[in-house]
Design a protein around this motif. Structure first.
Motif, mmCIF file in Angstrom:
data_model
loop_
_atom_site.group_PDB
_atom_site.id
_atom_site.type_symbol
_atom_site.label_atom_id
_atom_site.label_comp_id
_atom_site.label_asym_id
_atom_site.label_seq_id
_atom_site.Cartn_x
_atom_site.Cartn_y
_atom_site.Cartn_z
ATOM 1 N N ARG A 18 1.023 6.371 12.008
ATOM 2 C CA ARG A 18 0.100 5.449 12.702
ATOM 3 C C ARG A 18 1.037 4.542 13.307
ATOM 4 N NH1 ARG A 18 -2.789 5.147 8.584
ATOM 5 N NH2 ARG A 18 -1.549 3.383 7.576
ATOM 6 N N PHE A 19 1.843 3.902 12.931
ATOM 7 C CA PHE A 19 2.776 2.609 13.576
ATOM 8 C C PHE A 19 3.557 3.428 14.705
ATOM 9 C CE2 PHE A 19 6.797 0.361 14.141
ATOM 10 C CZ PHE A 19 6.364 -0.993 14.511
ATOM 11 N N VAL A 20 4.033 4.398 14.886
ATOM 12 C CA VAL A 20 4.508 4.937 16.058
ATOM 13 C C VAL A 20 3.564 5.425 16.920
ATOM 14 C CG1 VAL A 20 5.743 7.305 16.803
ATOM 15 C CG2 VAL A 20 6.511 6.026 14.812
ATOM 16 N N VAL A 45 13.602 -4.099 12.709
ATOM 17 C CA VAL A 45 13.155 -4.999 11.469
ATOM 18 C C VAL A 45 11.829 -4.537 11.045
ATOM 19 C CG1 VAL A 45 12.582 -7.397 10.696
ATOM 20 C CG2 VAL A 45 14.735 -6.667 12.138
ATOM 21 N N ARG A 46 11.056 -4.262 12.178
ATOM 22 C CA ARG A 46 9.626 -3.899 11.529
ATOM 23 C C ARG A 46 9.305 -2.670 11.132
ATOM 24 N NH1 ARG A 46 5.442 -4.700 16.490
ATOM 25 N NH2 ARG A 46 4.017 -4.183 14.658
ATOM 26 N N PHE A 47 10.210 -1.645 11.440
ATOM 27 C CA PHE A 47 10.433 -0.324 10.749
ATOM 28 C C PHE A 47 10.829 -0.754 9.312
ATOM 29 C CE2 PHE A 47 10.690 1.621 14.819
ATOM 30 C CZ PHE A 47 9.421 2.841 14.676
ATOM 31 N N ALA A 48 11.805 -1.349 9.022
ATOM 32 C CA ALA A 48 12.312 -1.674 7.820
ATOM 33 C C ALA A 48 11.321 -2.465 6.974
ATOM 34 C CB ALA A 48 13.672 -2.734 7.920
ATOM 35 N N GLU A 49 10.501 -3.231 7.607
ATOM 36 C CA GLU A 49 9.493 -3.893 6.453
ATOM 37 C C GLU A 49 8.520 -2.837 6.214
ATOM 38 O OE1 GLU A 49 9.871 -8.253 8.896
ATOM 39 O OE2 GLU A 49 8.315 -6.957 9.349
ATOM 40 N N GLY A 54 14.176 2.038 3.540
ATOM 41 C CA GLY A 54 14.388 2.072 2.004
ATOM 42 C C GLY A 54 14.005 3.638 1.452
ATOM 43 N N ALA A 55 13.218 4.152 2.184
ATOM 44 C CA ALA A 55 12.841 5.726 1.768
ATOM 45 C C ALA A 55 14.111 6.837 1.663
ATOM 46 C CB ALA A 55 11.995 6.303 2.761
ATOM 47 N N LEU A 56 15.095 6.214 2.619
ATOM 48 C CA LEU A 56 16.250 7.169 2.676
ATOM 49 C C LEU A 56 17.303 7.027 1.594
ATOM 50 C CD1 LEU A 56 16.930 6.264 6.627
ATOM 51 C CD2 LEU A 56 15.462 8.290 5.603
ATOM 52 N N PHE A 57 16.908 6.107 0.715
ATOM 53 C CA PHE A 57 17.902 5.753 -0.548
ATOM 54 C C PHE A 57 17.228 5.775 -1.644
ATOM 55 C CE2 PHE A 57 19.630 3.540 3.400
ATOM 56 C CZ PHE A 57 20.619 4.150 3.524
ATOM 57 N N ASN A 58 18.188 6.001 -2.677
ATOM 58 C CA ASN A 58 17.468 5.921 -4.096
ATOM 59 C C ASN A 58 17.379 4.779 -4.784
ATOM 60 O OD1 ASN A 58 19.882 5.424 -5.235
ATOM 61 N ND2 ASN A 58 20.437 7.516 -5.313
ATOM 62 N N GLU A 59 16.746 4.615 -5.799
ATOM 63 C CA GLU A 59 16.434 3.124 -6.556
ATOM 64 C C GLU A 59 17.770 2.417 -6.880
ATOM 65 O OE1 GLU A 59 13.604 3.128 -9.633
ATOM 66 O OE2 GLU A 59 12.126 4.444 -8.506
ATOM 67 N N SER A 111 21.504 -4.841 3.755
ATOM 68 C CA SER A 111 21.200 -5.177 4.970
ATOM 69 C C SER A 111 20.724 -4.209 5.940
ATOM 70 C CB SER A 111 22.532 -5.747 5.545
ATOM 71 O OG SER A 111 23.498 -4.706 5.812
ATOM 72 N N LEU A 112 20.905 -2.957 5.790
ATOM 73 C CA LEU A 112 20.635 -1.762 6.233
ATOM 74 C C LEU A 112 19.083 -1.508 6.047
ATOM 75 C CD1 LEU A 112 23.385 0.881 6.081
ATOM 76 C CD2 LEU A 112 22.914 -0.638 7.999
ATOM 77 N N ILE A 113 18.662 -1.533 4.823
ATOM 78 C CA ILE A 113 17.529 -1.353 4.283
ATOM 79 C C ILE A 113 16.523 -2.417 4.758
ATOM 80 C CG2 ILE A 113 16.162 -1.338 2.085
ATOM 81 C CD1 ILE A 113 18.216 0.107 0.969
#
Length: 376
Positions: A18-20, A45-49, A54-59, A111-113
């Motif tokens: 939807r965002f895209v 930054v907006r994608f990150a928000e 964050g979905a690319l990394f584990n907890e 900082s990447l997330i």
């Protein structure tokens, strides 16, 4: 085996799609791709928000996903919009930091997330031709730390990166797996020079030269001489991401072409009523579903043992390379001359599909790799 996405992944895909669709139309993407930076820091930054990075990394690393299907969901949605923001670099470099980094290096993942930094993988060299173990950039250890000398080519978003993950040889022959070390190199380090340029499929890449770059001991990622395994796993995540991105692009190209066949008229009827074009389109739809199966298989095997994981990834890259070129060619041919025009988004999807085959190893390279791994 159940290949249905979890509710969280479906919600992530819906949100990102939807965002895209609403914020990343073709005109916006085209302007960003041709800009001096090649992407938008604000949109990054907006994608990150939205939680996309964050979905690319584990907890454990500050994310909330990190599995093969999480990567596939994100990049399939990005492929639908031909998104040029530096997701691939964040994924590959971030996975390496998570796998082998010390406390300070792992802190860079946050900082990447959050979208506050841009990372780039500086591994390919002018003479490497996809061979993962062929590294001629040298790193020599002295009393004051490390000195890096060499050249890296086609570094995605290299001119805008805040730091690089650089592969360098610390021992062994130029094509040996043993003797490769990884280094986290700041973009502004003395001796680092970058020459950026635009890519044919949008966005920017760069040539990076390392001229006796002096760095402290703390830049070494993981153990000395043992960087190949980390590099292979991290680039494997990138291969999965590219395959999923291509699948998303194929789906959009398919929709564009079906719509064109329904609306373009010749001899007073829609050209989609012609049996020859119907057969070509049916064959294309079957091929796209074959590509989807390959991506699902690679995502499912992403957490498996090395040989099973790497064979599934190479098999998917072979399939995507062949089918991506086919989709690009067939969709343009069924559009006719208009399919080649810059103003038509389809032409840009076609270019991206062709160029994905050349990122992180082309069809021929991965076919040979698939066969070689089968002998292991």
């Amino acid at each position: 085996m159940n290949f249905q996405h979890t509710e969280d992944r479906r919600m992530l895909a819906d949100t990102l799609n939807r965002f895209v669709q609403q914020e990343y139309g073709f005109a916006t993407r085209d302007a960003l791709a041709r800009s001096d930076s090649g992407f938008s820091r604000e949109l990054w930054v907006r994608f990150a928000e939205l939680g996309v990075v964050g979905a690319l990394f584990n907890e454990a690393d500050g994310g909330f996903g990190g599995a093969g299907f999480d990567i596939a969901v994100v990049f399939e949605s990005l492929g639908r919009g031909l998104v040029v923001e530096p997701f691939l670099g964040a994924l590959v470099v971030g996975r390496a930091l998570a796998s082998a980094g010390n406390g300070v290096q792992k802190a860079l993942i946050a900082s990447l997330i959050e979208g506050h930094a841009v990372a780039a993988l500086a591994h390919d060299e002018p003479s490497s031709h996809y061979e993962l173990s062929k590294v001629t950039t040298r790193a020599v250890h002295g009393s004051n730390g490390w000195v890096l000398t060499g050249a890296k080519s086609v570094v995605q978003q290299g001119a805008e990166a805040d730091f690089f993950l650089v592969s360098a040889r610390t021992s062994g022959a130029a094509d040996a797996e043993d003797g490769i070390s990884l280094f986290v190199v700041p973009r502004d380090a003395v001796g680092v020079s970058v020459r950026g340029y635009g890519k044919i499929d949008g966005g920017r890449a760069a040539e990076v030269c390392l001229n006796e770059v002096c760095l402290p001991d703390t830049v070494l990622l993981g153990e000395r001489d043992a960087g190949f395994a980390t590099l292979e796993r991290s680039i494997g995540a990138g291969v999965l991401a590219l395959c999923a991105e291509a699948l998303g692009a194929m789906d959009v190209a398919k929709v564009y072409t079906l719509e064109y066949l329904r609306t373009r008229k010749q001899f007073g009827v829609a050209i989609g009523s012609f049996q020859a074009l119907q057969h070509r389109m049916a064959d294309l739809l079957l091929e796209i579903e074959q590509a989807r199966s390959a991506v699902i298989n690679a995502a499912a095997a992403f957490g498996a043992a090395r040989v099973e994981r790497e064979r599934a990834l190479s098999a998917a890259k072979v399939t995507i390379g062949r089918i991506g070129a086919l989709v690009a060619e067939e969709c343009i041919q069924m559009h006719g001359g208009i399919g080649m025009t810059w103003e038509l988004p389809l032409a840009h999807f076609a270019k991206r599909l062709v160029m994905i085959d050349h990122q992180l190893g082309d069809e021929d390279h991965h076919l040979e790799r698939f066969i070689t791994l089968g002998r292991s």
